[in-house]
Design a protein around this motif. Structure first.
Motif, PDB file in Angstrom:
ATOM      1  N   ARG A 325      71.727  35.541  -9.282  1.00  0.00           N
ATOM      2  CA  ARG A 325      72.122  36.152  -8.010  1.00  0.00           C
ATOM      3  C   ARG A 325      71.047  36.031  -6.942  1.00  0.00           C
ATOM      4  NH1 ARG A 325      74.729  41.780  -8.212  1.00  0.00           N
ATOM      5  NH2 ARG A 325      75.477  40.979  -6.230  1.00  0.00           N
ATOM      6  N   ARG A 326      69.839  35.637  -7.366  1.00  0.00           N
ATOM      7  CA  ARG A 326      68.728  35.408  -6.457  1.00  0.00           C
ATOM      8  C   ARG A 326      68.485  36.622  -5.564  1.00  0.00           C
ATOM      9  NH1 ARG A 326      67.036  30.297  -6.998  1.00  0.00           N
ATOM     10  NH2 ARG A 326      66.050  30.140  -4.978  1.00  0.00           N
ATOM     11  N   GLU A 327      68.426  36.456  -4.242  1.00  0.00           N
ATOM     12  CA  GLU A 327      68.018  37.585  -3.402  1.00  0.00           C
ATOM     13  C   GLU A 327      69.043  38.716  -3.381  1.00  0.00           C
ATOM     14  OE1 GLU A 327      70.067  34.658  -0.638  1.00  0.00           O
ATOM     15  OE2 GLU A 327      68.640  34.566  -2.276  1.00  0.00           O
ATOM     16  N   LYS A 328      70.253  38.472  -3.915  1.00  0.00           N
ATOM     17  CA  LYS A 328      71.263  39.533  -3.974  1.00  0.00           C
ATOM     18  C   LYS A 328      71.191  40.323  -5.285  1.00  0.00           C
ATOM     19  CE  LYS A 328      74.462  36.996  -0.986  1.00  0.00           C
ATOM     20  NZ  LYS A 328      75.797  36.359  -0.872  1.00  0.00           N
ATOM     21  N   ALA A 329      70.239  39.973  -6.130  1.00  0.00           N
ATOM     22  CA  ALA A 329      70.144  40.617  -7.432  1.00  0.00           C
ATOM     23  C   ALA A 329      69.784  42.090  -7.297  1.00  0.00           C
ATOM     24  CB  ALA A 329      69.093  39.918  -8.290  1.00  0.00           C
ATOM     25  N   THR A 330      70.321  42.890  -8.199  1.00  0.00           N
ATOM     26  CA  THR A 330      70.006  44.320  -8.229  1.00  0.00           C
ATOM     27  C   THR A 330      69.216  44.679  -9.477  1.00  0.00           C
ATOM     28  OG1 THR A 330      72.106  44.787  -9.334  1.00  0.00           O
ATOM     29  CG2 THR A 330      72.076  44.892  -6.931  1.00  0.00           C
ATOM     30  N   SER A 331      68.891  43.664 -10.286  1.00  0.00           N
ATOM     31  CA  SER A 331      68.148  43.961 -11.502  1.00  0.00           C
ATOM     32  C   SER A 331      67.389  42.725 -11.942  1.00  0.00           C
ATOM     33  CB  SER A 331      69.101  44.399 -12.619  1.00  0.00           C
ATOM     34  OG  SER A 331      69.852  43.293 -13.082  1.00  0.00           O
ATOM     35  N   ASN A 332      66.567  42.920 -12.945  1.00  0.00           N
ATOM     36  CA  ASN A 332      65.797  41.826 -13.519  1.00  0.00           C
ATOM     37  C   ASN A 332      65.673  42.114 -15.004  1.00  0.00           C
ATOM     38  OD1 ASN A 332      63.977  39.962 -14.349  1.00  0.00           O
ATOM     39  ND2 ASN A 332      62.304  40.638 -13.043  1.00  0.00           N
ATOM     40  N   VAL A 333      66.308  41.301 -15.840  1.00  0.00           N
ATOM     41  CA  VAL A 333      66.284  41.594 -17.261  1.00  0.00           C
ATOM     42  C   VAL A 333      64.897  41.401 -17.852  1.00  0.00           C
ATOM     43  CG1 VAL A 333      68.705  41.067 -17.639  1.00  0.00           C
ATOM     44  CG2 VAL A 333      67.022  39.261 -17.912  1.00  0.00           C
ATOM     45  N   CYS A 334      63.999  40.761 -17.114  1.00  0.00           N
ATOM     46  CA  CYS A 334      62.617  40.644 -17.587  1.00  0.00           C
ATOM     47  C   CYS A 334      61.866  41.968 -17.432  1.00  0.00           C
ATOM     48  CB  CYS A 334      61.878  39.552 -16.813  1.00  0.00           C
ATOM     49  SG  CYS A 334      62.558  37.902 -17.052  1.00  0.00           S
ATOM     50  N   THR A 335      62.374  42.838 -16.572  1.00  0.00           N
ATOM     51  CA  THR A 335      61.687  44.105 -16.309  1.00  0.00           C
ATOM     52  C   THR A 335      62.086  45.112 -17.383  1.00  0.00           C
ATOM     53  OG1 THR A 335      61.674  43.595 -13.957  1.00  0.00           O
ATOM     54  CG2 THR A 335      61.299  45.866 -14.570  1.00  0.00           C
ATOM     55  N   ALA A 336      61.450  44.979 -18.555  1.00  0.00           N
ATOM     56  CA  ALA A 336      61.783  45.837 -19.685  1.00  0.00           C
ATOM     57  C   ALA A 336      60.562  45.939 -20.593  1.00  0.00           C
ATOM     58  CB  ALA A 336      62.975  45.257 -20.453  1.00  0.00           C
ATOM     59  N   GLN A 337      60.627  46.874 -21.520  1.00  0.00           N
ATOM     60  CA  GLN A 337      59.562  47.062 -22.508  1.00  0.00           C
ATOM     61  C   GLN A 337      60.217  47.094 -23.885  1.00  0.00           C
ATOM     62  OE1 GLN A 337      56.600  46.685 -21.617  1.00  0.00           O
ATOM     63  NE2 GLN A 337      55.878  48.008 -19.974  1.00  0.00           N
ATOM     64  N   ALA A 338      60.732  45.945 -24.321  1.00  0.00           N
ATOM     65  CA  ALA A 338      61.558  45.906 -25.522  1.00  0.00           C
ATOM     66  C   ALA A 338      60.827  46.383 -26.768  1.00  0.00           C
ATOM     67  CB  ALA A 338      62.085  44.482 -25.730  1.00  0.00           C
ATOM     68  N   LEU A 339      59.620  45.892 -27.002  1.00  0.00           N
ATOM     69  CA  LEU A 339      58.897  46.276 -28.219  1.00  0.00           C
ATOM     70  C   LEU A 339      58.670  47.775 -28.264  1.00  0.00           C
ATOM     71  CD1 LEU A 339      57.367  45.347 -30.786  1.00  0.00           C
ATOM     72  CD2 LEU A 339      55.308  45.226 -29.366  1.00  0.00           C
ATOM     73  N   LEU A 340      58.347  48.379 -27.118  1.00  0.00           N
ATOM     74  CA  LEU A 340      58.084  49.818 -27.088  1.00  0.00           C
ATOM     75  C   LEU A 340      59.374  50.617 -27.206  1.00  0.00           C
ATOM     76  CD1 LEU A 340      55.122  49.578 -26.897  1.00  0.00           C
ATOM     77  CD2 LEU A 340      56.020  48.093 -25.114  1.00  0.00           C
ATOM     78  N   ALA A 341      60.468  50.075 -26.649  1.00  0.00           N
ATOM     79  CA  ALA A 341      61.771  50.724 -26.836  1.00  0.00           C
ATOM     80  C   ALA A 341      62.188  50.667 -28.298  1.00  0.00           C
ATOM     81  CB  ALA A 341      62.820  50.055 -25.953  1.00  0.00           C
ATOM     82  N   VAL A 342      61.909  49.548 -28.950  1.00  0.00           N
ATOM     83  CA  VAL A 342      62.199  49.428 -30.379  1.00  0.00           C
ATOM     84  C   VAL A 342      61.409  50.477 -31.164  1.00  0.00           C
ATOM     85  CG1 VAL A 342      61.822  47.949 -32.399  1.00  0.00           C
ATOM     86  CG2 VAL A 342      62.891  47.004 -30.342  1.00  0.00           C
ATOM     87  N   MET A 343      60.127  50.632 -30.845  1.00  0.00           N
ATOM     88  CA  MET A 343      59.319  51.655 -31.527  1.00  0.00           C
ATOM     89  C   MET A 343      59.889  53.052 -31.313  1.00  0.00           C
ATOM     90  SD  MET A 343      55.361  50.471 -30.881  1.00  0.00           S
ATOM     91  CE  MET A 343      54.738  51.970 -31.652  1.00  0.00           C
ATOM     92  N   ALA A 344      60.277  53.353 -30.069  1.00  0.00           N
ATOM     93  CA  ALA A 344      60.832  54.676 -29.774  1.00  0.00           C
ATOM     94  C   ALA A 344      62.138  54.904 -30.526  1.00  0.00           C
ATOM     95  CB  ALA A 344      61.041  54.825 -28.270  1.00  0.00           C
ATOM     96  N   SER A 345      62.943  53.852 -30.628  1.00  0.00           N
ATOM     97  CA  SER A 345      64.212  54.013 -31.340  1.00  0.00           C
ATOM     98  C   SER A 345      63.974  54.262 -32.824  1.00  0.00           C
ATOM     99  CB  SER A 345      65.097  52.779 -31.137  1.00  0.00           C
ATOM    100  OG  SER A 345      64.675  51.673 -31.910  1.00  0.00           O
ATOM    101  N   PHE A 346      63.015  53.554 -33.409  1.00  0.00           N
ATOM    102  CA  PHE A 346      62.703  53.790 -34.825  1.00  0.00           C
ATOM    103  C   PHE A 346      62.097  55.172 -35.031  1.00  0.00           C
ATOM    104  CE2 PHE A 346      62.540  48.997 -35.558  1.00  0.00           C
ATOM    105  CZ  PHE A 346      63.689  49.001 -36.330  1.00  0.00           C
ATOM    106  N   TYR A 347      61.361  55.655 -34.055  1.00  0.00           N
ATOM    107  CA  TYR A 347      60.815  57.022 -34.119  1.00  0.00           C
ATOM    108  C   TYR A 347      61.957  58.029 -34.227  1.00  0.00           C
ATOM    109  CZ  TYR A 347      57.964  61.061 -32.542  1.00  0.00           C
ATOM    110  OH  TYR A 347      57.327  62.270 -32.412  1.00  0.00           O
ATOM    111  N   ALA A 348      63.009  57.808 -33.441  1.00  0.00           N
ATOM    112  CA  ALA A 348      64.171  58.711 -33.499  1.00  0.00           C
ATOM    113  C   ALA A 348      64.914  58.565 -34.812  1.00  0.00           C
ATOM    114  CB  ALA A 348      65.102  58.430 -32.317  1.00  0.00           C
ATOM    115  N   VAL A 349      65.031  57.328 -35.305  1.00  0.00           N
ATOM    116  CA  VAL A 349      65.677  57.127 -36.609  1.00  0.00           C
ATOM    117  C   VAL A 349      64.857  57.800 -37.709  1.00  0.00           C
ATOM    118  CG1 VAL A 349      66.291  55.377 -38.334  1.00  0.00           C
ATOM    119  CG2 VAL A 349      66.843  54.995 -35.917  1.00  0.00           C
ATOM    120  N   PHE A 350      63.528  57.653 -37.627  1.00  0.00           N
ATOM    121  CA  PHE A 350      62.627  58.208 -38.642  1.00  0.00           C
ATOM    122  C   PHE A 350      62.705  59.734 -38.688  1.00  0.00           C
ATOM    123  CE2 PHE A 350      58.334  59.740 -39.816  1.00  0.00           C
ATOM    124  CZ  PHE A 350      58.202  59.153 -41.066  1.00  0.00           C
TER     125      PHE A 350
END
Length: 950
Positions: A325-350
């Motif tokens: 979408r270039r300049e019309k984009a409303t998001s960026n899928v690169c703007t994330a913290q996947a590894l840390l989200a994975v850790m947080a999710s496992f913390y909740a599972v644990f």
């Protein structure tokens, strides 16, 4: 027989860690390419006009033992006190089973963004667990798979609210009880977009009819707990949006934002087992109502089915990506913290819902005991009801008491001129409470275990959360370990095979470089701890900055941006501030070539610039005449140009200096995207070529791993005239507006890059660049004839990546670039970058880390695929029912009926694949259309897929 070191160390062994091909293998590659040696290749590939004259040199490279020894000395200079500062950062206990099996496991930290869902099912499931956790805790229907930090999540929520609000007003209300860094980052984001930020008391100052939205902190930065239901109702009456910044651990006890009517909730999941790390990386969250799902920023994991009708996960609503979408984009899928989200999710599972609630209750009870002790000596505690934070009015004794606390090993928060803030957390022990009391003059032991609660009755949570079975599994460590292993085995990461992604350098993340991240001296410090306690961190940051300046030719460096996209944004903000300081605020035109990274035009739009697209010439280079014409047309309004070098087409353009000169002639600044810096280090310096600012992807060129799509670091380097306009401190208000919550972004991963440059040395880094170029040219040479190499420089050379044209096969064989990508999965490879920068092509970047054997295995796979395409073209394979169309093949294809016009062996064991250690995709080709038509972004019950499987 007598041996000398040269008998078994034929060349610098330290660099062999990162440089794949041996000298003998390189000789074979030189012959295949048609060059005499590495220097001959570089002379024929890199224009002499841009080559740097001096060599990189900062002394002898360090061995692993030397580096780790010196790193320990540096780390020891950090004085790690117990920080009860709070302000959005909390001590947390990372369960060892998660630390060892996720944080320190290359199967998790070397994975790439899950664009190829069939080989990303493990991390996609973990991220779906994360989304479910956030949706449940916030009481909102849909959540994304993480953002960068809480402050940037607030900024994303603000701009999202502006997009979805029916109110067309330009003002936004910010609760004065928001954390100061959150307010500062929102103000930075708002200014270039023309959003007026109003900071005030929600109870007294909010006028719902004058804003498009409002944001409230819950609990407030000083501990206050408020029900914002009335304010949100008032906003809705005026067609405005209500946002709540909520602590997810507090939400196990307190009324959820959804129950208040909130439209959006944001916050940080740092305290879910992710170390503070002097500011990051941590995973922020954003949740919203289902009605706004198509406006949600970041990435969204959804549930679909595969070609067998089985459940399969993938990124949903991908058409919102910035490079589409270039300049019309409303998001960026690169703007994330996947590894840390994975850790947080496992913390909740644990821990499960009961465990999380128990942790929250313990923290609250400790805070009550602390408050009772301080009250016993006549101190006034605010607020009356709280979760984990209290504020103490100490009058003129503030400085004395803060010093006294530090002497007891405790950092407390300075609040105004007369108050002290104290925030307890999961790591708080009775000894810490007693140390705080002693600092205040109270000498007693914390032996009163009688439970007392000071939570407001009207704000107690009465709804269930984390009800899905995944959060109620047997949490014996054996089961947790096996669950994490099962998910990891479903993925293809760098620990299994080369990931040859163009412009997304996937190189070795050496074990020795990763080790210091877990050390307490780097993982425990609070980002707002006094600077005199962080001498080690500051020594490392300063030395790394100096070396990066030496490498790039820049004069100053900001470590604040915590992703590549944030680096782009920060760089353009710096340029805009420079123009503004010179009285040239009218400069708002940004020239961007058609081949530029898609984040470039979106970043320019975010800082209020108008994007003017520059054409590419037939050979893929920037059309210099079109560039010159558009620069002249912009005239005194030219703010900047954004270029990538080497080009996104994988070529060293001869005209780069001319492009920089044209920009400067018209008063603009040159932004050079750092995505391809892996082809420049030691050979050419952006700052000497003519660039004024670049972001550096430390998570690419300088070995910080991708972690499934984050963490990242995107520091910016600038020439001296831009240095005064770099992002300022998020708390002090000094300098330009901050772009992240912590002054040094995700500081705890900087030891990785520092270790890399220390062990490689200047000569090693230069050698790595040369070999990256060698490996790319070797692949291009082997594949030429079978495939067309779309772009090349003089003499047919490519830079560190090459683009393979697969478009002709759509007509000749009905084979698409997607079919080739999925067939590569059968061969045990992640596909190269698909359809970018040219639709229907593959962009391949092997990096310097891959051995000749792995390069040959990849080339064999690609040539085998070409043979299958030939068979289709010649009628030997069916056009619709063939190994490419049916790829990837799963273990299920080895059993049962087989009605395909090719053998099981051909389908399941193509060229390049391993027989014994073969990677099997856990699912067949994922149906994205089904997933978007039946959008499910939380963990579904198993029975919900019975119909799809029939």
């Amino acid at each position: 027989m007598t041996f000398t070191p040269t008998d078994y160390l034929p060349y610098d062994f330290a660099n062999r860690r990162h440089i794949g091909p041996s000298p003998a293998e390189m000789a074979e590659m030189f012959a295949a390419i048609g060059v005499e040696d590495l220097d001959d290749l570089i002379d024929k590939t890199v224009p002499a006009s841009i080559r740097q004259k001096d060599s990189l040199d900062w002394g002898r490279p360090q061995s692993e033992r030397e580096m780790l020894h010196n790193m320990r000395i540096t780390a020891s200079k950090n004085r790690v006190l117990t920080s009860l500062i709070g302000q959005g950062y909390h001590g947390t206990v990372t369960p060892p089973v998660i630390q060892r099996n996720v944080l320190e496991n290359p199967a998790w930290y070397t994975a790439y963004t899950p664009y190829q869902p069939e080989i990303s099912q493990g991390r996609l499931e973990a991220l779906l667990n994360y989304q479910t956790m956030i949706s449940d805790l916030t009481g909102l229907e849909i959540a994304n798979a993480s953002l960068l930090d809480e402050a940037t999540a607030c900024a994303e929520a603000m701009t999202m609210a502006q997009r979805v609000a029916k109110s067309k007003l330009k003002a936004f209300f910010v609760d004065e009880n928001c954390h100061p860094q959150n307010i500062a980052v929102m103000q930075t984001r708002a200014a270039p977009l023309g959003i007026e930020v109003i900071v005030g008391d929600p109870a007294a100052d909010l006028e719902a009819g004058k804003v498009f939205g409002a944001i409230f902190q819950y609990p407030g930065t000083h501990g206050h707990l408020s029900d914002f239901s009335d304010q949100i109702a008032a906003l809705h009456a005026e067609k405005a949006i209500g946002i709540v910044v909520a602590d997810p651990l507090a939400l196990t006890l307190l009324k959820e934002p959804g129950a208040m009517g909130a439209d959006i909730a944001v916050g940080s999941t740092q305290r879910f087992g992710v170390p503070v790390g002097y500011g990051g990386p941590h995973a922020a969250y954003l949740a919203t109502k289902d009605a706004y799902k198509r406006a949600i920023p970041g990435r969204l994991v959804g549930v679909s089915v595969d070609s067998h009708g089985n459940r399969a996960y993938r990124l949903a609503l991908q058409t919102r990506e910035q490079h589409i979408r270039r300049e019309k984009a409303t998001s960026n899928v690169c703007t994330a913290q996947a590894l840390l989200a994975v850790m947080a999710s496992f913390y909740a599972v644990f821990h499960g819902p009961e465990g999380l609630k128990a942790i929250a209750q313990r923290i609250h009870r400790k805070t009550v005991r602390l408050a009772r002790g301080l009250e016993s000596i006549g101190l006034k505690i605010e607020p009356e009801t709280f979760f984990d934070t209290i504020t103490v009015d100490v009058g003129p004794m503030q400085e004395v008491l803060l010093k006294s606390a530090r002497e007891e090993g405790i950092n407390l928060r300075r609040v105004g001129a007369t108050r002290i803030g104290i925030t307890l957390d999961e790591r708080t022990r009775p000894a810490d409470i007693e140390a705080v009391w002693r600092a205040f003059g109270l000498h007693r032991s914390d032996d009163d275990l009688s439970p007392e609660y000071r939570l407001p009755e009207g704000l107690l949570r009465n709804s269930d959360f984390l009800t899905h079975p995944v959060f109620h599994m047997n949490r014996a460590e054996t089961e947790m370990m096996r669950y994490m292993r099962r998910l990891a085995d479903r993925d293809l990461a760098l620990d299994r095979a080369m990931i040859p992604l163009g412009s997304c350098t996937m190189k070795l993340n050496a074990a020795a470089e990763m080790m210091p991240v877990s050390w307490r001296e780097f993982s425990l410090p609070h980002p707002y701890a006094p600077a005199d306690q962080m001498e080690g961190y500051l020594e490392m940051i300063n030395d790394l900055s100096d070396k990066l300046c030496t490498i790039t030719g820049y004069d100053a460096m900001s470590m604040q941006p915590n992703s590549g996209a944030q680096g782009e944004y920060a760089g353009l903000l710096t340029i805009a501030a420079y123009h503004r300081a010179r009285g040239e605020s009218h400069r708002n035109v940004c020239l961007i070539p058609t081949s530029a990274h898609g984040t470039n035009p979106a970043s320019a739009h975010m800082v209020g610039m108008d994007v003017v697209v520059v054409k590419s010439a037939e050979n893929g280079d920037i059309d210099v005449e079109d560039f010159r014409a558009k620069a002249e047309a912009a005239g005194e309004n030219l703010a900047a140009c954004m270029i990538t070098y080497p080009s996104t087409h994988g070529v060293f353009e001869e005209t780069v200096r001319e492009v920089c000169e044209i920009t400067h002639e018209h008063g603009g600044q040159v932004y050079m995207d750092g995505a391809n810096l892996n082809a420049l280090v030691g050979l050419a310096k952006p700052g000497e070529i003519g660039s004024d600012v670049s972001h550096l992807n430390l998570h690419k060129t300088f070995c910080i791993p991708h972690g499934g799509g984050g963490p990242g670091m995107g520091p910016i380097g600038v020439r001296a005239h831009l240095a005064p306009y770099l992002p300022g401190d998020p708390l002090s208000g000094v300098g330009e507006g901050p772009v992240a919550a912590a002054a040094f972004g995700s500081a705890s991963i900087l030891p990785i890059s520092w270790a890399y440059v220390l062990m490689m040395g200047g000569a090693g880094l230069t050698q790595a660049t040369k070999v990256a170029i060698l490996n790319a040219n070797y692949i291009a040479a082997r594949l030429r004839g079978a495939y067309d190499v779309l772009f090349s420089g003089p003499g047919g050379r490519v830079a560190h990546e090459c683009i393979i044209d697969t478009r002709p096969f759509a007509e000749s064989a009905g084979v698409t670039v997607d079919d080739i990508a999925k067939r590569l999965v059968d061969c045990g490879f992640h596909a190269p970058t698909m359809s970018w920068p040219v639709a229907g092509t593959l962009m391949i970047e092997p990096t310097e880390s891959e051995t000749k054997a792995e390069l040959d295995r990849f080339c064999d796979a690609m040539l085998g695929i070409r043979e299958e395409i030939c068979a289709i073209e010649e009628g030997r394979l069916d056009r619709e029912n063939n190994p490419l169309k049916n790829a990837p093949h799963t273990v299920e294809d080895l059993v049962g009926d087989w009605d395909r016009p090719y053998s099981r062996e051909q389908g399941c064991f193509p060229s390049g694949s391993f027989r014994v250690d073969k990677y099997w995709a856990p699912v067949g080709r994922v149906d994205n259309v089904y997933g978007d038509r039946h959008l499910v972004c939380t963990c579904p019950p198993v029975e919900s897929y019975a119909e799809a499987a029939e």
